[in-house]
Design a protein around this motif. Sequence first.
Motif, mmCIF file in Angstrom:
data_model
loop_
_atom_site.group_PDB
_atom_site.id
_atom_site.type_symbol
_atom_site.label_atom_id
_atom_site.label_comp_id
_atom_site.label_asym_id
_atom_site.label_seq_id
_atom_site.Cartn_x
_atom_site.Cartn_y
_atom_site.Cartn_z
ATOM 1 N N GLY A 73 8.286 -3.868 -13.566
ATOM 2 C CA GLY A 73 7.795 -4.251 -12.246
ATOM 3 C C GLY A 73 7.189 -5.645 -12.329
ATOM 4 N N ARG A 107 -3.541 -0.116 -13.645
ATOM 5 C CA ARG A 107 -2.422 -0.202 -12.682
ATOM 6 C C ARG A 107 -1.083 -0.221 -13.416
ATOM 7 N N LEU A 111 1.858 2.666 -13.116
ATOM 8 C CA LEU A 111 3.246 2.356 -12.769
ATOM 9 C C LEU A 111 4.186 2.895 -13.841
ATOM 10 N N SER A 114 4.493 6.612 -13.582
ATOM 11 C CA SER A 114 5.265 7.021 -12.400
ATOM 12 C C SER A 114 6.764 6.830 -12.612
#
Length: 146
Positions: A73, A107, A111, A114
């Motif tokens: 990401g 964070r 991510l 997930s």
Amino acid sequence: MAPNDVRTCSRCGTAFHLPRKRRGTPYAQFCSQACITAHKVDLAQLHSSQLEEGFAERLREAGLAFVEQYALGPYVVDLAFPQVRLLVEVDGEAYHASSSAQARDDRKDALAASEGWQVIRVPQFMIEHHPEEAVRTVVEAYLHGR
């Protein structure tokens, strides 16, 4: 749109309209998230710490193959074992000690989780004072993921 909203991507050379949300940010010079991520990976490779490089070498000596400075990401992860969905972050004391760095790490970890990745954070103290244990931790997670 005003003419000055048209830019040329400093990575790929594509002309693009600068989105309002990126105005005034360090990423205003890039046309897309892909170019931003590629830029971050390039920077991370230029700035790999000696701690990361030394630990990576120990993992290679243990027979592991991995990708360094792996894009996930908007983040870059120190080491990735895509074949077993394992990410390893080398947490240097200076860079990961602040509350903002810890929030960013949280964070990034969320991510990764997930998207089905396991994350291992290896602190500088462990690498410097117990290097065999640090390597063993990664090897065991790798073997468990197979």
